[in-house]
Design a protein around this motif. Structure first.
Motif, PDB file in Angstrom:
ATOM      1  N   UNK B 203      20.572   1.291  45.744  1.00  0.00           N
ATOM      2  CA  UNK B 203      21.219   0.467  47.120  1.00  0.00           C
ATOM      3  C   UNK B 203      20.830   0.932  48.419  1.00  0.00           C
ATOM      4  N   UNK B 204      20.817   0.124  49.276  1.00  0.00           N
ATOM      5  CA  UNK B 204      20.742   0.571  50.926  1.00  0.00           C
ATOM      6  C   UNK B 204      21.767  -0.192  51.479  1.00  0.00           C
ATOM      7  N   UNK B 205      22.756   0.481  52.457  1.00  0.00           N
ATOM      8  CA  UNK B 205      23.630  -0.348  53.214  1.00  0.00           C
ATOM      9  C   UNK B 205      23.177   0.219  54.634  1.00  0.00           C
ATOM     10  N   UNK B 206      23.113  -0.909  55.313  1.00  0.00           N
ATOM     11  CA  UNK B 206      22.779  -0.729  56.958  1.00  0.00           C
ATOM     12  C   UNK B 206      24.063  -0.141  57.449  1.00  0.00           C
ATOM     13  N   UNK B 207      23.709   0.807  58.653  1.00  0.00           N
ATOM     14  CA  UNK B 207      24.985   1.250  59.262  1.00  0.00           C
ATOM     15  C   UNK B 207      24.605   1.122  60.713  1.00  0.00           C
ATOM     16  N   UNK B 208      23.464   1.059  61.263  1.00  0.00           N
ATOM     17  CA  UNK B 208      23.292   0.761  62.774  1.00  0.00           C
ATOM     18  C   UNK B 208      21.873  -0.144  62.917  1.00  0.00           C
ATOM     19  N   UNK B 209      21.602  -0.658  63.837  1.00  0.00           N
ATOM     20  CA  UNK B 209      22.691  -1.227  64.789  1.00  0.00           C
ATOM     21  C   UNK B 209      23.369  -2.048  64.413  1.00  0.00           C
ATOM     22  N   UNK B 210      24.320  -2.728  65.233  1.00  0.00           N
ATOM     23  CA  UNK B 210      25.580  -3.437  65.030  1.00  0.00           C
ATOM     24  C   UNK B 210      24.918  -4.912  64.276  1.00  0.00           C
ATOM     25  N   UNK B 211      23.708  -5.315  64.682  1.00  0.00           N
ATOM     26  CA  UNK B 211      23.517  -6.614  64.137  1.00  0.00           C
ATOM     27  C   UNK B 211      23.134  -6.681  62.613  1.00  0.00           C
ATOM     28  N   UNK B 212      22.778  -5.270  62.098  1.00  0.00           N
ATOM     29  CA  UNK B 212      22.525  -5.208  60.676  1.00  0.00           C
ATOM     30  C   UNK B 212      23.711  -4.551  59.920  1.00  0.00           C
ATOM     31  N   UNK B 213      24.532  -3.826  60.847  1.00  0.00           N
ATOM     32  CA  UNK B 213      25.555  -2.911  60.095  1.00  0.00           C
ATOM     33  C   UNK B 213      26.413  -3.818  58.969  1.00  0.00           C
TER      34      UNK B 213
END
Lengths: 631, 441
Positions: B203-213
């Motif tokens: 898994x990958x979870x986006x943390x930055x920037x806000x539009x993909x967080x």
């Protein structure tokens, strides 16, 4: 302005926090660690929109009064100013003076002057600078600041999201505001009076759009390895369908400020106070999810919110016409009481390379129905024996029960993901009473023409005006519940357009067919699509939608195109757009929201001009710019 | 039989040395001065390359350790190479023992180039693969299935920096990620988890920037012998609060908006059978980054200071996407393998240089459909000791450079092998939304 008193004090603090967060280089999604394993992250954005009308809207044209019938009897119409009346309510107004006295609008029934439902021409002219042209006028200048905080400690997760929305009163909004006042003043009285008995002076139209809310506020705790429990104001989304809702019925949506055009529907879904849980059962290759709505929400949180206070997104031809003074949103009785308990349970799993789910929900119907006042119907009470607070009707969201299934899987043959969703709603409420307000079949040329009577067994059947052979129309004969099957079929595919359009990667694309099938269909039920419109609902209502997203320059420039068609009734929408990612902090979007009605629109309020879904948005085409500074 | 160095046997080396000495004596040598042994810390750059390419480091000429495309990068994109002494790297004893134990069971089928019978460790002893075997390259590439990362891999703080040769840093996309291997596990638990059909879950979870967080991605890779079954892929779209199944045929597609294809993961990610053919070109020495410094993502610095947050990328030095000049490159003995991509692939060929002793890619490049040089891959690696003491070797930085456009997407990560306390259920679709929602830690 929709704001909770208890939150008002938080506004200055949040504004300061937002400013600090934007100014501090370290305050992106800040990774802050405190004592022990406490972790905290803050992110958010400041966002601005400008929308510009691309069409002139009919509400501002002076000949939108329905009729002038002062001095007419029920059997005469007035073809010219001061002349003899020629029909029961006068003829349609084609210009000043037709139908009688310019200065008075009336519904004439026999010799009874019912007073104005609508403004007359001169009132409109006075209010709106005379023949106001809304084309190329900014309809929205809006700013929002959102703060999204996450924290975790000792295995617990915390979330808080708050958003502040403010708009500038453009000239267009000011014109709408004036039109709203003109709609109320007119000849001085509403035929059924106003809520509370007195015509109110409506507040600023910006109250439709300015808002502050703690959108989400929850804590999540693990119980063992398999279970999490989340308590607080949150969002739960079940089902697979895009744009439409078969199993996605837990929450209503706020369609008042941008209709359905914000791509991030988490921004306009209306969170609820829920207790939810997820239990993972890997042995069965699946997960059980459940939630309870304990009934602690506010009335305004229940069901969809439309711009019914005469705003820019109130449906054509009701822009500038407020429902707030003659109708109320009622959440206090029967099975639309906000304190009633709701809930749902869902099993989702994987089998034979397919993802599936099955769910049951007890929720409130998303779209409101009108619970007509006995003064209108002549009945003894409102729906289910309720009392009605609104002078004409209450807007209510009766509870519904839904069961549904979803299925999705990848097919190598098509190199695509195919998904389907089927949901059965046991008791979907619909309004009854086709035709114009107090429709009368005696004059087919009249915009009021329609049914002669309310449907049998409806609230208004055989009583009141119906007893005189005049159906209430516009959905105000009563409410009938029906079983409804909502079904969806969709295909997602990455289209290889690199060689054709020079994109940097395959384009995510999708096509979806969504159908609403009203079971046990009878024409005699006179179901309408929506109150205030006399147009009949059809047994099947099918919408085809499709979209594609193109990517260029490492996703810095992303054009997209969305299109939708009403298969049964004509009309549709299209959204060509370009999204830009300028850097870590700035993203922008330009889009056109284009509607066509397929000829199915109303040009006169409370009439029977057969408006269907996209007719509601006639003349709403606009250009929108959005800029976001995120952190 | 072992492959001789650079295709030359020892007698050839001796002959060359004698010839070289004679050439010097007669003044007929092509290099104007005597070749010298360079010292560790010497920095090779475009200004000095031609004058020092005949010099040696650890007894091997610089020219012989700089493949053609790396030389091109030095001369055209200002890549610099700081010489570092090579250090022996040993994979974990359990990994080597599993290779030994399983050797008799692993079978290669030349008819369809598939393998069977593998459980753990390398599938084939790399030093026992006959270089003249027409399937030598396939066998060596199959070894990539036995990842050197351990049974579970945390790609902590992983972030892709988007970099332009002229304008520098553009933006970043940051994630947390975890991969759980379902086969070949050597952490003391079962070697194979589940029904044996799955290779790994990520898994990958986006943390930055806000539009993909809050965006989450989850994939399941299967281990069918013919590799025809595509990955199951899902996205949790936080903006609509839903999980959506994605088309699985994406292995040839870019990862999001990056310059890196899914196939470029670890330079070479696809099973060898996905390629039309693979060829072992040589066994040779190259300069490679095998001991990248300890911190790849410096969490003390925010994303707004990318040069400090990603200290192993030379972000402030044009063209802004090379390894930082203080990162050491050491001689490593590698296999040079060239793959012919399927017709629908964006590349026509891809070449990888991977460690001889265990399957660890260091360098690579790809050609476009016209056969022109398109992308350069420079990966920085580092040994890591897992929380359970497992000796792993991890890629910690990937420079994926589009040489035609002058643009790169470099990823950096504080990789961790065998993090403590991770179970299979913690890397599953049913936790994707929970993992994606939170502090991003």
């Amino acid at each position: 302005m929709k704001i909770e008193k208890s939150f008002k004090r938080a506004i200055p603090g949040l504004a300061v926090a937002a400013a600090l967060a934007m100014g501090l280089p370290a305050a992106h999604a800040g990774d802050a660690e405190g004592a022990g394993d406490f972790k905290f992250a803050l992110s958010g954005y400041a966002r601005a929109w400008v929308s510009i009308n691309l069409e002139n809207q009919g509400e501002f044209r002076p000949n939108k009064g329905l009729h002038n019938g002062v001095g007419c009897t029920s059997t005469t119409t007035n073809a010219a100013a001061g002349g003899a009346c020629s029909g029961p309510y006068g003829s349609s107004v084609a210009g000043n003076g037709v139908g009688g006295n310019n200065n008075v609008a009336s519904l004439n029934q026999g010799s009874t002057l019912l007073g104005p439902v609508l403004p007359n021409n001169s009132e409109v002219n006075k209010a709106t600078d005379g023949n106001y042209n809304s084309k190329y006028k900014p309809s929205m200048v809006r700013g929002s600041v959102l703060l999204d905080g996450d924290a975790s400690y000792m295995g617990l997760k915390f979330k808080a999201i708050a958003r502040l929305d403010r708009e500038y009163k453009t000239d267009y909004l000011e014109q709408l505001e004036n039109l709203r006042k003109a709609n109320l003043s007119g000849n001085g009285t509403s035929p059924f009076g106003y809520n509370g008995g007195k015509a109110p002076n409506p507040n600023s139209i910006l109250d439709n759009y300015n808002n502050f809310d703690f959108r989400e506020f929850w804590v999540e705790a693990p119980i063992g390895d398999r279970t999490t429990v989340k308590i607080g104001r949150q969002q739960i989304v079940w089902g697979e369908s895009d744009f439409f809702h078969a199993m996605d019925v837990v929450h209503g949506y706020d369609l008042s400020w941008r209709l359905f055009f914000e791509g991030e529907n988490e921004e306009w879904r209306k969170p609820l106070i829920l207790i939810s849980t997820k239990i993972r059962i890997p042995e069965a290759n699946g997960m059980l999810a459940a939630y309870i709505r304990p009934g602690w929400d506010r009335c305004q949180d229940i069901g969809n919110t439309y711009d019914v206070n005469g705003g820019r997104w109130f449906f054509n031809p009701y822009r500038g016409y407020t429902l707030e003074t003659t109708t109320t949103k009622n959440c206090g009785q029967e099975n639309w009481d906000e304190n009633n308990i709701g809930g749902g349970i869902r099993w989702q799993g994987e089998a034979f390379d397919l993802n599936y789910s099955i769910a049951y929900m007890h929720a409130n119907s998303a779209d409101p129905v009108a619970n007509p006042n006995p003064n209108v119907t002549g009945a003894a009470s409102g729906y289910k024996g309720s009392t009605v607070d609104g002078s004409i009707f209450d807007r209510i969201h009766p509870e519904i029960d839904v069961i549904g299934i979803t299925l999705s899987g990848y097919t190598a043959l098509l190199d695509a993901v195919v998904s389907t969703e089927v949901a059965y709603t046991f008791n979907q409420p619909f309004n009854q009473g086709q035709g114009g307000f107090f429709g009368y079949a005696g004059d087919p040329s009249s915009p009021f023409s329609g049914k002669t009577a309310c449907p049998t067994n409806s609230l208004g059947s055989g009583v009141g005006f119906d007893a005189s052979g005049i159906g209430t129309g516009v959905g105000l004969c009563g409410i009938k519940t029906k079983g409804v099957i909502n079904s969806m079929l969709r295909m997602d595919k990455n289209l290889k357009l690199e060689d054709v359009l020079g994109t940097s990667r395959p384009s995510f694309s999708s096509i979806q067919l969504f159908d609403q099938w009203v079971m046990d269909w009878k024409d005699s039920d006179q179901l309408v699509r929506l109150f205030a419109y006399g147009s009949p609902l059809k047994e099947h209502n099918t919408i085809l939608t499709a979209f594609t997203v193109l990517n260029y320059m490492n996703d810095k420039i992303n054009p997209s195109f969305v299109v939708g068609f009403d298969i049964n009734n004509g009309g549709g929408f299209a959204i060509p757009a370009v999204a830009f990612t300028l850097n870590d902090n700035w993203v922008g979007k330009i889009e056109a929201d284009i509607f066509w009605s397929g000829g199915r629109t109303e040009n006169a309020q409370f009439s029977n001009e057969r408006s269907q879904l996209f007719g509601y948005f006639d003349k709403s085409t606009q250009l929108v710019f959005r800029l976001t500074r995120q952190f | 039989m072992t492959i001789e160095t650079n295709g030359m046997d020892r007698r050839d080396v001796l002959r060359a040395g004698v010839a070289g000495a004679a050439a010097v004596a007669t003044g007929l040598a092509s290099t104007p001065a005597m070749a010298k042994e360079l010292a560790a810390g010497f920095i090779i750059n475009k200004e000095n390359y031609d004058s020092i390419k005949g010099d040696t480091f650890e007894g091997k000429t610089i020219a012989s350790m700089v493949p053609e495309k790396l030389e091109w990068m030095i001369k055209n994109y200002n890549t610099t190479i700081k010489l570092a002494n090579s250090k022996k790297i040993e994979m974990d004893k359990k990994y080597m023992q599993a290779t030994k134990d399983g050797a008799k069971d692993v079978k290669f089928n030349p008819a369809d180039r598939t393998v069977s019978g593998w459980k753990a460790g390398m599938l084939f002893w790399p030093n026992e693969v006959d270089p003249k075997d027409p399937n030598a390259a396939d066998k060596l590439l199959w070894n990539l299935r036995a990842a050197t990362y351990g049974a579970t891999m945390d790609l902590r703080d992983i972030a892709w920096a988007f970099l332009d040769a002229k304008t520098g840093y553009e933006r970043v996309q940051a994630f947390q990620s975890r991969r759980y291997y379902m086969e070949g596990r050597l952490d003391g638990g079962p070697v194979t988890v589940g029904d044996g059909t799955i290779s790994q879950k990520t898994y990958f979870v986006a943390i930055y920037p806000q539009d993909i967080r809050g965006l989450g991605l989850f994939s399941v890779r299967y281990n069918q012998p013919d590799s025809k079954k595509p990955d199951d892929s899902y996205a949790y779209l936080k903006s609509v609060r839903r999980v959506r199944r994605l088309s699985g045929g994406a292995w040839m597609d870019p990862i999001g908006g990056t310059d890196q294809l899914y196939d470029d993961w670890d330079i070479w990610d696809a099973a060898p059978t996905k390629y039309k053919s693979n060829k072992l070109l040589s066994r040779r020495w190259i300069l490679a980054i095998a001991h990248s410094p300890e911190i790849s993502v410096d969490l003390k610095f925010p994303f707004t200071e990318p040069a400090k947050r990603f200290p192993r990328i030379g972000i402030t030095i044009p063209p802004h996407f090379n390894p930082a000049p203080d990162v050491g490159w050491e001689p490593r003995e590698v296999f040079e393998i060239e793959g012919v991509c399927p017709d629908e692939h964006p590349y026509s060929k891809k070449t990888v240089y991977m460690e001889c002793d265990f399957p660890r890619p260091y360098l690579g490049f790809s050609l476009d459909r016209k056969g022109e040089f398109w992308k350069m891959f420079i990966f920085q690696n580092r040994p890591d000791v897992g929380d359970d003491g497992y000796n792993a070797v991890m890629p910690v930085l990937g420079h994926i450079i589009d040489v035609k456009r002058g643009h790169a997407t470099n990823w950096s990560s504080n990789m961790k092998s065998n993090p403590k306390g991770v179970t299979e259920q913690m890397v599953s679709l049913n936790v994707l939304e929970e993992v994606a929602t939170g502090t991003g830690q």
